[in-house]
Structure formats: C-alpha cells, structure tokens
Design an enzyme around this catalytic site. Structure first.
Site, PDB file in Angstrom:
ATOM      1  CG  ASP A   1      49.898  75.729  32.997  1.00 24.49           C
ATOM      2  OD1 ASP A   1      51.109  75.334  33.286  1.00 24.49           O
ATOM      3  OD2 ASP A   1      49.279  76.253  31.972  1.00 24.49           O
TER       4      ASP A   1
ATOM      5  CG  ASN B   1      43.107  77.145  21.966  1.00 21.77           C
ATOM      6  OD1 ASN B   1      44.244  77.609  22.480  1.00 21.77           O
ATOM      7  ND2 ASN B   1      42.345  76.044  22.196  1.00 21.77           N
TER       8      ASN B   1
ATOM      9  CG  HIS C   1      45.749  77.691  25.457  1.00 22.50           C
ATOM     10  ND1 HIS C   1      45.678  76.721  24.307  1.00 22.50           N
ATOM     11  CD2 HIS C   1      46.877  77.676  26.123  1.00 22.50           C
ATOM     12  CE1 HIS C   1      46.827  76.064  24.615  1.00 22.50           C
ATOM     13  NE2 HIS C   1      47.777  76.597  25.355  1.00 22.50           N
TER      14      HIS C   1
ATOM     15  CD  GLU D   1      42.161  74.775  26.066  1.00 23.05           C
ATOM     16  OE1 GLU D   1      42.465  75.531  25.250  1.00 23.05           O
ATOM     17  OE2 GLU D   1      42.998  73.610  26.156  1.00 23.05           O
TER      18      GLU D   1
END
Length: 233
Positions: free
Chosen positions: A62, A128, A130, A135
């Site tokens: 990314d 979380n 990811h 996400e």
C-alpha cells in the site's frame, strides 16, 4: 495456521528472517512486503545478510494517497530507507499515491500482481484487524482499491507525523483477494495492543468486520506473535 510464539519482537524478526531465507533458497522470486514499525527489524536483518535478491521482485501492499515518493512519510521513502537502498532487487513496485487517475492506478497495480504471482506475502496486523490498509468491511474478494482510513488507523499512524492534521486519510491498497492469492502468507504481530485482533484473527468468526480473519481460509499461513500479542488466545 502455523502459530509461532516468541518472547519478543527481536526473536520474531529472527524467525521471519529464517522464513524469508528458506523461501528464497527454494527458488521464490516474488515477495510481497509491508511497512510500519513491525517489519523494520526484519528488514535490518535482510540488509545485513548475504541473501541475494537481485533476481527477485518486491511488491508492496500500500501507499498513502497524495504523498509523493520523496515525502519522508511515504511508503516509497520508507522502503528505500529501510531496504531498497541497501539490498538490490530486480524490480520493486509500490502503489502510486500521486496518480490523479485512481482507476488507472488501481488497475495498473492489479496487472502487476497478476503478472508477478506472490510467493511470500508479509503482513502486519492493525489493532482493528486490518491487513494492508484493508479496513473492517472490506470485501474478501477485493483487488487494489482506494481506502478511506478509519479513525483508529489514523490515530495509530499519527506518531509518524509532526501533526495529526498531516496524517493522510486515504490510501491505495492491495485488496484482500490479492493478498489471499499469495502462495504463503507470513503475518507478524507484537505487543499487548494487538492481542484482541490476534485472538479474533485466529479463533474468532470469519467476518469482513475483522479483515485478518479471512486468513483462516488460506492453506499456508504462518503467524509470528510475542507473548503479549498472544495473551488472549
């Protein structure tokens, strides 16, 4: 999943290095790479090692949207600083966060992945759940796409910036479907703040609410965690 428990992040980097070395020795030529603080000790070991990546391809997960490769906070800059300026690869790919044509940028990266099937994909794990910048709520079959970062991710990344207002709110990320196409996935997670996500990833339900849970469906996953990250297993 093959779960490897270590005492600390340094030991984890050593185990990850062994996996990279073995994979390269067996003829792998395409490595999916990650950024953030977790892989830095691994990259340092790779830089200091005799391993030869001159015939290998690196494909990063990314990049922040809107940052040029010369920006010190960009992942282009990060990878150059920690690995690519010190260890030669045949070719390296990182998503183009500055391309104004977002469709072209994502399609181009999908072609790169299709033309260079990934042998070993390195992952970190967000608090979380990811993976990459995928996400919660990201489709499991997703390809490269533009991501609106959650507030928890923005907060976690704020430590790398002088001011929180400077933290990008969007990124371009390899999709979960692309990650799952790798032959072998290696995920590293260290620290108590990752314990909830680790527990849900390994033993929780498979749900898009926890992106890393999809790894339960992959046939060849290695997870390296320290005692703190394993606390809730």
């Amino acid at each position: 999943m093959n779960i490897i428990k270590v005492n600390n992040a340094s030991q984890g980097a050593a185990r990850a290095y062994d996996i990279f070395a073995e994979t390269l020795t067996k003829g792998a030529t395409v490595f999916g790479l990650a950024t953030g603080s977790t892989p830095v000790p691994l990259y340092q070991r790779l830089v200091e090692s005799p391993l030869d990546f001159s015939q290998a391809t690196a494909i990063n997960l990314d990049e922040y949207l809107g940052l040029s490769g010369n920006d010190p906070q960009s992942y282009h800059f990060f990878m150059a600083q920690h690995l690519f300026n010190h260890k030669a690869f045949k070719q390296t790919f990182i998503p183009d966060g500055k391309n104004p044509d977002r469709q072209a940028a994502t399609s181009q990266y999908d072609r790169i992945i299709e033309e260079n099937p990934i042998d070993l994909q390195l992952l970190g794990l967000g608090r979380n759940g990811h993976i990459g910048f995928n996400e919660p709520g990201t489709a499991f079959d997703s390809k490269t796409h533009i991501v609106d970062l959650t507030q928890s991710t923005i907060d976690a990344n704020a430590r790398f910036f002088d001011h929180e207002v400077d933290v990008p709110t969007q990124a371009i990320s390899m999709g979960i479907g692309s990650v799952m196409s790798a032959k072998h996935i290696l995920l590293m997670a260290f620290g108590a703040e990752k314990a909830d996500a680790v527990a849900q990833m390994i033993s929780g339900p498979i749900t898009e609410k926890l992106p890393a849970s999809v790894l339960q469906q992959h046939p060849n996953v290695t997870v390296i965690i320290d005692d703190a990250a394993a606390a809730k297993l």
